[in-house]
Scaffold this motif. Structure first.
Motif, PDB file in Angstrom:
ATOM      1  N   ALA A  66      36.488  45.376  32.618  1.00  0.00           N
ATOM      2  CA  ALA A  66      35.650  44.969  33.742  1.00  0.00           C
ATOM      3  C   ALA A  66      36.067  43.590  34.262  1.00  0.00           C
ATOM      4  N   GLU A  67      36.303  42.639  33.343  1.00  0.00           N
ATOM      5  CA  GLU A  67      36.679  41.290  33.779  1.00  0.00           C
ATOM      6  C   GLU A  67      38.065  41.266  34.424  1.00  0.00           C
ATOM      7  N   LEU A  68      38.985  42.040  33.851  1.00  0.00           N
ATOM      8  CA  LEU A  68      40.329  42.085  34.441  1.00  0.00           C
ATOM      9  C   LEU A  68      40.285  42.682  35.849  1.00  0.00           C
ATOM     10  N   ILE A  69      39.486  43.723  36.019  1.00  0.00           N
ATOM     11  CA  ILE A  69      39.347  44.366  37.333  1.00  0.00           C
ATOM     12  C   ILE A  69      38.831  43.357  38.354  1.00  0.00           C
ATOM     13  N   LEU A  70      37.773  42.648  37.967  1.00  0.00           N
ATOM     14  CA  LEU A  70      37.144  41.701  38.878  1.00  0.00           C
ATOM     15  C   LEU A  70      38.110  40.568  39.246  1.00  0.00           C
ATOM     16  N   ARG A  72      41.500  40.546  39.043  1.00  0.00           N
ATOM     17  CA  ARG A  72      42.683  40.992  39.780  1.00  0.00           C
ATOM     18  C   ARG A  72      42.311  41.423  41.196  1.00  0.00           C
ATOM     19  N   HIS A  73      41.146  42.070  41.337  1.00  0.00           N
ATOM     20  CA  HIS A  73      40.742  42.539  42.661  1.00  0.00           C
ATOM     21  C   HIS A  73      40.559  41.375  43.626  1.00  0.00           C
ATOM     22  N   LEU A 244      47.123  38.096  38.020  1.00  0.00           N
ATOM     23  CA  LEU A 244      47.911  39.313  37.783  1.00  0.00           C
ATOM     24  C   LEU A 244      48.367  39.951  39.077  1.00  0.00           C
ATOM     25  N   GLY A 245      49.549  40.520  39.045  1.00  0.00           N
ATOM     26  CA  GLY A 245      50.078  41.231  40.208  1.00  0.00           C
ATOM     27  C   GLY A 245      49.408  42.594  40.345  1.00  0.00           C
ATOM     28  N   LYS A 246      49.525  43.150  41.547  1.00  0.00           N
ATOM     29  CA  LYS A 246      48.830  44.400  41.853  1.00  0.00           C
ATOM     30  C   LYS A 246      49.432  45.624  41.170  1.00  0.00           C
ATOM     31  N   ASP A 247      50.588  45.462  40.517  1.00  0.00           N
ATOM     32  CA  ASP A 247      51.182  46.642  39.883  1.00  0.00           C
ATOM     33  C   ASP A 247      50.892  46.701  38.381  1.00  0.00           C
ATOM     34  N   GLU A 248      50.153  45.716  37.883  1.00  0.00           N
ATOM     35  CA  GLU A 248      49.844  45.684  36.450  1.00  0.00           C
ATOM     36  C   GLU A 248      48.942  46.852  36.046  1.00  0.00           C
ATOM     37  N   ASN A 249      49.153  47.380  34.840  1.00  0.00           N
ATOM     38  CA  ASN A 249      48.315  48.457  34.328  1.00  0.00           C
ATOM     39  C   ASN A 249      47.120  47.859  33.564  1.00  0.00           C
ATOM     40  N   LEU A 250      45.985  47.763  34.254  1.00  0.00           N
ATOM     41  CA  LEU A 250      44.825  47.095  33.658  1.00  0.00           C
ATOM     42  C   LEU A 250      44.231  47.827  32.448  1.00  0.00           C
ATOM     43  N   PRO A 251      44.034  49.161  32.531  1.00  0.00           N
ATOM     44  CA  PRO A 251      43.474  49.834  31.353  1.00  0.00           C
ATOM     45  C   PRO A 251      44.334  49.609  30.107  1.00  0.00           C
ATOM     46  N   GLN A 252      45.642  49.624  30.309  1.00  0.00           N
ATOM     47  CA  GLN A 252      46.534  49.402  29.171  1.00  0.00           C
ATOM     48  C   GLN A 252      46.364  47.984  28.597  1.00  0.00           C
ATOM     49  N   SER A 253      46.294  46.986  29.504  1.00  0.00           N
ATOM     50  CA  SER A 253      46.124  45.606  29.041  1.00  0.00           C
ATOM     51  C   SER A 253      44.803  45.431  28.303  1.00  0.00           C
ATOM     52  N   ILE A 408      31.116  51.811  40.486  1.00  0.00           N
ATOM     53  CA  ILE A 408      32.178  52.368  39.640  1.00  0.00           C
ATOM     54  C   ILE A 408      33.383  52.800  40.477  1.00  0.00           C
ATOM     55  N   GLU A 409      33.093  53.369  41.655  1.00  0.00           N
ATOM     56  CA  GLU A 409      34.187  53.889  42.475  1.00  0.00           C
ATOM     57  C   GLU A 409      35.174  52.778  42.852  1.00  0.00           C
ATOM     58  N   ASN A 410      34.606  51.653  43.333  1.00  0.00           N
ATOM     59  CA  ASN A 410      35.457  50.514  43.687  1.00  0.00           C
ATOM     60  C   ASN A 410      36.214  49.984  42.474  1.00  0.00           C
ATOM     61  N   ALA A 411      35.501  49.903  41.354  1.00  0.00           N
ATOM     62  CA  ALA A 411      36.113  49.363  40.137  1.00  0.00           C
ATOM     63  C   ALA A 411      37.264  50.255  39.681  1.00  0.00           C
ATOM     64  N   LEU A 412      37.043  51.569  39.747  1.00  0.00           N
ATOM     65  CA  LEU A 412      38.095  52.477  39.288  1.00  0.00           C
ATOM     66  C   LEU A 412      39.297  52.486  40.232  1.00  0.00           C
ATOM     67  N   LYS A 413      39.021  52.250  41.510  1.00  0.00           N
ATOM     68  CA  LYS A 413      40.111  52.163  42.466  1.00  0.00           C
ATOM     69  C   LYS A 413      41.040  51.003  42.077  1.00  0.00           C
ATOM     70  N   GLU A 414      40.422  49.883  41.717  1.00  0.00           N
ATOM     71  CA  GLU A 414      41.207  48.722  41.292  1.00  0.00           C
ATOM     72  C   GLU A 414      41.898  48.991  39.957  1.00  0.00           C
ATOM     73  N   ALA A 415      41.163  49.618  39.033  1.00  0.00           N
ATOM     74  CA  ALA A 415      41.714  49.867  37.695  1.00  0.00           C
ATOM     75  C   ALA A 415      42.940  50.761  37.748  1.00  0.00           C
ATOM     76  N   THR A 416      42.948  51.707  38.699  1.00  0.00           N
ATOM     77  CA  THR A 416      44.066  52.652  38.766  1.00  0.00           C
ATOM     78  C   THR A 416      45.087  52.259  39.825  1.00  0.00           C
ATOM     79  N   ASN A 417      45.021  51.026  40.292  1.00  0.00           N
ATOM     80  CA  ASN A 417      45.931  50.564  41.344  1.00  0.00           C
ATOM     81  C   ASN A 417      45.928  51.526  42.531  1.00  0.00           C
ATOM     82  N   ASP A 418      44.730  51.787  43.048  1.00  0.00           N
ATOM     83  CA  ASP A 418      44.532  52.718  44.170  1.00  0.00           C
ATOM     84  C   ASP A 418      44.997  54.130  43.855  1.00  0.00           C
ATOM     85  N   GLY A 419      44.781  54.537  42.636  1.00  0.00           N
ATOM     86  CA  GLY A 419      45.136  55.903  42.243  1.00  0.00           C
ATOM     87  C   GLY A 419      46.590  56.085  41.848  1.00  0.00           C
TER      88      GLY A 419
END
Ligand code: PFF
Length: 450
Positions: A66-70, A72-73, A244-253, A408-419
């Motif tokens: 959650a913190e990484l998403i916020l 990076r977004h 963080l850059g926009k291509d980072e894999n947040l769930p993995q981090s 959640i929708e917005n957060a997941l969009k960020e988490a998955t780098n726009d899918g």
């Protein structure tokens, strides 16, 4: 400068591994090396470790993401990050930054003790296993009105020096050297410790859970430890995520960082508890475990002075990679919002945090009779305000903000780098952030106030 310019000009981590090391460096600190072993010792060993793991997975990973998403977004510090999404929520970030600043004030005091113990090990002060002698060495030092403040200042100056270098020039560069060094030293001391005669009792104590020992208190201790150890609820991970850059894999981090943190905590437990058992000390000895018991343990080991020196250097490294993150949270705010230069902000904030820490140091000696909150001295009061009040409030509202306000929708969009990347646990995570984590935190908060 408007928000967009600010975001475009924002510094970024120089490399992927640099970010992971820095974030793991923030997480790994006195919380792992000093607090985890004795908290486990006081809470039934294996039972505590088991509950710790459960909470780590359910709450730790959830809030880390959650913190990484916020961060990076928004590409902003903790306060501005909330403000950018919902103006009225900026105070939640403020609570985090305030908590990180208060923690830094007393963290520097303990960091100073560690610096002093490095000097002591170099001058061979620990050539005895006599716990009485060793505790008087410890007590004489921390109750002295001047000496600990000088060492606290040294710790603050070391922190300041690293933060001034900026994101990739300072924090990242040092983390790249310090973190792997920390790991190697930890493994060496652990190997020495578990091969001591009688060490197996300590290994069993830490790793074999006694289920009958699991109760509300153990769970509370574990939840608090997860928060502190992962640097959550402080705006620190939001701030680091903002670089963080926009291509980072947040769930993995958000999986890797808690994993590294836990490995180091377990290594610390395995370095300390088996040795404590081997030499017949009390595993529930509390905060003095590192400063009083371990020097005794080292004195009984071949090359003990070298081990002592290595160990306290290691604790200092770990404390520094945490303290730089604590300072960075507020520096980043002042640089973003007040348009102050990084150098000036770092100098001023360091100086003020040093002054704020002085009463915490004096509270061990000349001011020990002065009580602030709930009969606690200054240092413990600061810890209480930050860890028991601000941290759960910040963490709880983070869950509400991500799960219910921003959505959640917005957060997941960020988490998955726009899918662009897949996040298999997305639904599970959504459930955790909306329900499980906030309820768990609420329980801790209420218990903490009792
Ligand atoms: N996580 C650090 C430790 O375990 O020592 C301490 C810490 C650092 C707590 C940064 C909070 C924080 F924001």
């Amino acid at each position: 400068m408007n928000l967009n310019d600010q975001q475009q000009n924002r510094e970024q981590w120089g490399s992927k591994v640099g970010f992971i090391l820095a974030a793991a460096g923030s997480a790994v600190g006195l919380g792992n090396l000093w607090k985890f072993p004795y908290t486990a010792g006081q809470n039934g060993g294996g039972a505590f470790v088991l509950v710790y793991f459960a909470i780590l997975i359910l709450v730790g990973f959830t809030l880390m993401l959650a913190e990484l998403i916020l961060g990076r977004h928004t590409q902003l510090n903790a306060i501005s990050a909330y403000r950018k999404i919902k103006e009225k929520w900026a105070w939640v970030g403020g609570i985090g930054i305030l908590a990180s600043y208060l923690i830094l004030s007393f963290y520097s005091v303990i960091g100073g003790w560690v610096v002093n113990y490095i000097v002591k090990s170099m001058t061979g002060a620990f050539n005895t296993a006599d716990t009485e002698v060793l505790s008087s060495i410890f007590v004489n030092f921390i109750t002295n009105p001047i000496q600990p403040i000088i060492y606290q200042a040294i710790f603050v100056i070391l922190t300041l020096g690293i933060v001034i270098g900026g994101v990739s020039g300072g924090i990242e560069k040092y983390s790249k050297i310090l973190m792997p060094g920390l790991f190697v030293m930890m493994v060496l001391i652990m190997i020495r410790s578990v091969t001591l005669p009688g060490a197996s009792e300590g290994i069993k104590y830490l790793l074999l859970p006694d289920f009958s020992k699991i109760d509300g208190n153990v769970m509370l201790a574990a939840l608090g430890q997860v928060f502190f150890s992962l640097s959550l609820g402080m705006g620190v991970i939001i701030t680091y995520g903002s670089y963080l850059g926009k291509d980072e894999n947040l769930p993995q981090s958000s999986f890797t960082i808690p994993l590294i943190d836990t490995i180091i905590a377990l290594l610390a437990g395995l370095a300390i508890l088996p040795a404590v058992f081997a030499f017949g000390f009390d595993p529930a000895g509390g905060p003095g475990l590192i400063f009083i018991t371990l020097p005794a343990v080292f004195s009984q080991m071949p090359l003990g002075n070298v081990f002592a020196l290595l160990f306290f250097l290691l604790v200092l490294f770990a404390a520094l990679t945490s303290s730089i993150s604590l300072l960075e949270a507020s520096v980043s705010y002042v640089v973003d919002e007040w348009k102050m230069s990084r150098k000036k902000a770092t100098f001023i904030l360091s100086f003020v945090v040093f002054l704020l820490g002085v009463p915490s140091s004096l509270a061990q000696g000349p001011w020990s009779h002065i009580k602030f909150i709930r009969g606690l001295d200054f240092l413990d009061s600061m810890d209480f305000i930050a860890s028991n009040l601000l941290l759960p409030i910040g963490g709880f509202f983070l869950c509400i903000f991500i799960g219910w306000v921003w959505g959640i929708e917005n957060a997941l969009k960020e988490a998955t780098n726009d899918g662009k990347i897949s996040f298999k646990l997305a639904k599970f995570w959504a459930f955790l952030i909306k329900w499980v984590a906030p309820i768990a935190i609420l329980i801790v908060f209420i218990q903490g106030l009792k």
